[in-house]
Each structure stands twice: as C-alpha cells, then as structure tokens.
Scaffold this active site. Structure first.
Site, mmCIF file in Angstrom:
data_model
loop_
_atom_site.group_PDB
_atom_site.id
_atom_site.type_symbol
_atom_site.label_atom_id
_atom_site.label_comp_id
_atom_site.label_asym_id
_atom_site.label_seq_id
_atom_site.Cartn_x
_atom_site.Cartn_y
_atom_site.Cartn_z
ATOM 1 N N ASP A 62 0.801 -1.089 -0.230
ATOM 2 C CA ASP A 62 -0.008 0.063 -0.212
ATOM 3 C C ASP A 62 1.006 1.442 0.262
ATOM 4 O O ASP A 62 2.232 1.581 1.018
ATOM 5 C CB ASP A 62 -0.992 -0.171 0.995
ATOM 6 C CG ASP A 62 -2.350 1.076 1.425
ATOM 7 O OD1 ASP A 62 -2.266 1.546 0.328
ATOM 8 O OD2 ASP A 62 -2.541 0.802 1.531
ATOM 9 N N ASP A 79 -3.384 2.999 -5.822
ATOM 10 C CA ASP A 79 -2.347 2.504 -4.569
ATOM 11 C C ASP A 79 -1.971 1.308 -3.808
ATOM 12 O O ASP A 79 -1.818 1.357 -2.877
ATOM 13 C CB ASP A 79 -2.514 3.908 -3.782
ATOM 14 C CG ASP A 79 -3.116 3.805 -2.767
ATOM 15 O OD1 ASP A 79 -4.407 2.819 -3.152
ATOM 16 O OD2 ASP A 79 -3.878 4.857 -2.400
ATOM 17 N N GLU A 80 -3.086 0.147 -3.964
ATOM 18 C CA GLU A 80 -2.708 -1.224 -3.579
ATOM 19 C C GLU A 80 -2.838 -2.236 -4.248
ATOM 20 O O GLU A 80 -3.455 -2.492 -5.636
ATOM 21 C CB GLU A 80 -4.540 -0.479 -2.671
ATOM 22 C CG GLU A 80 -4.543 -1.179 -1.921
ATOM 23 C CD GLU A 80 -5.511 -1.425 -1.187
ATOM 24 O OE1 GLU A 80 -5.397 -2.665 -0.543
ATOM 25 O OE2 GLU A 80 -6.476 -0.787 -1.487
#
Length: 394
Positions: free
Chosen positions: A11, A105-106
C-alpha cells in the site's frame, strides 16, 4: 515441497498526498487534504498529520475543515496520480510474476513457491526499497499466509513500514486488534458484536462458530474464519488484455448528434455498471464509428482507472466529436472500455460529492437486486451536469 502461501499486500502511504509532496516539498509535515471544494466536496485522501484531527477519506470537506481549520486543501491532479501509479505498477510487473492491482495505490503479490529458492520476505523488502528509491514515494507492506492477514499487517506497519506475520502466528497477531480492523466487517456487524462484549479480535476467537451462525446466519462462518486469519481467496492476476465493449447497428444511417450521443450514453452506462458488478476498473476508452461505405474510425484515450459513468460519459462524448465529422451518416457506433484491472469503484476524488456517491450505491444496489438496467439516467438528458435524475423504467 512446501504448500505454505506467501501473500504480500502493498500500500502506498497516503498516496495522493505523497505524490503532491514530491512536487511541492513545502507540504511535508503539514495537514493536507486532497479532494473536492469546501462546499460540496469530499476528502479523497489526507495526510497523517490531518488524520490526527479525526479526518478520514470520504468525509465532507467542510466537516474536515471544521476539525482542522488550518489544513491545506488541494484539488489534486488526476494525471499525476495515474502516472505515479503506472510507474509503481511497472516496477512490480517487471519483478513479480503474479500480482493483483486492486486500486491505484494497492497491490497484492503472491510469492508462494518462491521459498524454495529465495526468502520471500527478502524479495518483498527489496521490492519495497526499489519502489521507494525509483519513485520517491513512501510505501508499506504486510506479509502473511492470506490476503486478509497481509492487508491487516500492512495497516499495522504504516506509515512507511513493513511487517511479517509468520505462518502459525496469525491468531496471535490478530488477537490484540479491535474487531473493526477486520476488512469488510461492517459497522452494524461490529455494533452487534460489541453488544455481546466482543471488542478485540481475541474475544472473537474465543466465541464458538455455532454462536456466530445463530446471530449472523451465513456471515457467521465468514466472521469466524476472518478472526482466525483463514482466507483462501486467490490473487487474481492483473491483465492488460481484457476489455468489454458494446456496438449498435442502425437500420437507417443516422446523422443526428443527439441520437448518437444517447445511444453511446446508454451503452456506456451498461458497460460501467458491468464493470462495477465484476469489481473491475477501466483505464482506456474507445469509440468506433462506421459509415455506410464500411469505412471505420476508432479513437481511444487513456484515463485514470475508473468505473464511474460521470467520468466515462464525458470522455466518450468527447471522442465522438473527434471520431465523427458531424455530417456523414453513421451506420454503426460502438464503445469499448479496456486495460481493465481488478478493483472496486473508488470514490472519484475530485468531482465527487456526497449525493453522487450515494446515488451510485443506490443505483447499483437496485440493479443488483432487480436485474441489469432497472434504473438509469433519463436518456438524452445532458449528462455531466451536477444533478442526476435517475428514473425507474417500468
């Protein structure tokens, strides 16, 4: 041969804020909010300094500014985030055979089987260092035997840290955490558990499965397993090849812009609803225009990952303007959404307001329940205006 799973959840810490700080280092160490305007907007992301005031994403911006009046509000630039996300994806893609991108973003990566040759934790640590070195963005990861525990480990490692939960250590790692930390465990479920005095995951681990099934029905097993770190869900590989499309052939050629737009809007709505239903996001749009002599023009455009029609529809209309000269009668028209990645529709950061988020949730829940396209926007109405006017088709 070992059958132990090694799952890593990665993350990028307060991603949008970190990207903005790269461009403007003066924002470092200050409470920063990214998102819509103060009157109608919502917070898309906020810095750790802002979180200390109780601010969180999806909170109305005006409420956030009451909690922290000196916070710096930035509207954000889509292109910057897409570019940074693409850089990170490329680094992972070059290093890891099996990974899943679940949002900008993960990521989840699967290192199962690698332990015969390398130390999986070392691979993940090296990857994290490389991403930070090459992009200048802070990043955290958690590593465990399942997606759920890996994600919870990342949350414990933040900001800018890493954490390994060893095989067999899942229950001990989870026990001291509050039950609200279990992903996908809703507020109402937590409230019900609090009524029984169950506050920590450790309390939940002591409860019998039968009791949970009595109170929560089918969800009881899900809750019982999550408390023990049991989660067999697989990593669904990221792929750039997938696309969904829709075409319409006219009986008589059409040269009316309004008619063409209405058909395109309707097709785009159906496709974006399908994306949300399958937990997919698209990052490329295309419009296809075919004339009566079968001459065909296709135009495409890269966009940030999304499944939201209020972003897709204006993009599609814009492509139609460019692909069609505005006079020649059209025989066939089509829409394609491609470069799909697995992930949920994220609150779109900059244009979204509270009403719109609630509208998407409502439209989708009605459509999931009663079948596709039960609810849609009034066809032909100017989409992209602030006000939605969904109506029921009888």
């Amino acid at each position: 041969m070992s059958n132990k799973r090694y799952i890593v959840h990665i993350d990028l810490d307060s991603f949008f804020v970190s990207v903005e700080r790269k461009f403007n280092p003066e924002l470092i160490g200050k409470p920063v909010l990214i998102g819509g305007s103060a009157d109608r907007g919502v917070v898309a992301s906020c810095s750790y300094e802002a979180r200390k005031y109780g601010i969180h994403s999806a909170m109305p911006t005006r409420q956030a500014l009451k909690l922290c009046p000196h916070a710096i509000v930035i509207h954000g630039t889509h292109g910057r985030y897409s570019e940074a996300s693409r850089e990170v994806t490329e680094i992972i893609d070059n290093a890891i055979p099996l990974y899943q991108k679940t949002s900008v973003d993960e990521f989840y990566i699967d290192l199962t089987g690698m332990d015969r040759f390398y130390d999986p934790y070392q691979i993940a640590s090296d990857l994290r260092q490389k991403i930070m070195r090459d992009t200048g963005l802070p990043i955290s990861f958690g590593m465990a035997s399942s997606k759920t525990v890996a994600k919870m480990a990342t949350n414990q490692a933040k900001p800018n840290g890493q954490l390994l939960v060893p095989h067999g250590g899942e229950m001990a790692f989870l026990a001291p955490l509050p039950i609200s930390k279990i992903p996908m465990l809703g507020e109402s479920t937590c409230k019900k558990l609090y009524e029984y005095g169950i506050e920590k995951i450790g309390d939940l681990q002591k409860v019998e499965l039968r009791f949970l099934q009595t109170v929560f029905g089918k969800a009881g097993l899900f809750i019982w397993e999550k408390a023990r770190g049991i989660d067999h869900s697989e990593i669904v590989p990221h792929s750039d090849r997938k696309s969904i499309s829709s075409e319409h052939t006219f009986h008589n050629d059409v040269a009316d812009r309004r008619t063409l737009e209405t058909i395109l809007v309707s097709m785009t709505e159906e496709l974006s609803y399908k994306l949300r239903k399958e937990d997919k996001l698209a990052s490329c749009l295309a419009v296809k225009v075919r004339y009566s002599n079968f001459e065909t023009h296709t135009l495409q455009q890269k966009i940030p990952l999304t499944a939201a029609e209020h972003i897709l529809i204006p993009g599609i209309k814009n492509l139609l303007k460019k692909a069609w000269n505005g006079h020649r009668p059209v025989r066939l028209i089509g829409v394609r959404l491609s470069n799909l990645a697995t992930g949920r529709y994220q609150i779109n950061l900059f244009e979204d307001n509270e009403e719109r988020i609630r509208l998407y949730q409502a439209m989708d829940s009605i459509n999931f329940k009663f079948g596709d396209k039960t609810v849609c926007r009034a066809a032909g109405m100017e989409i992209g205006t602030r006000n939605f006017n969904p109506f029921l088709k009888g």
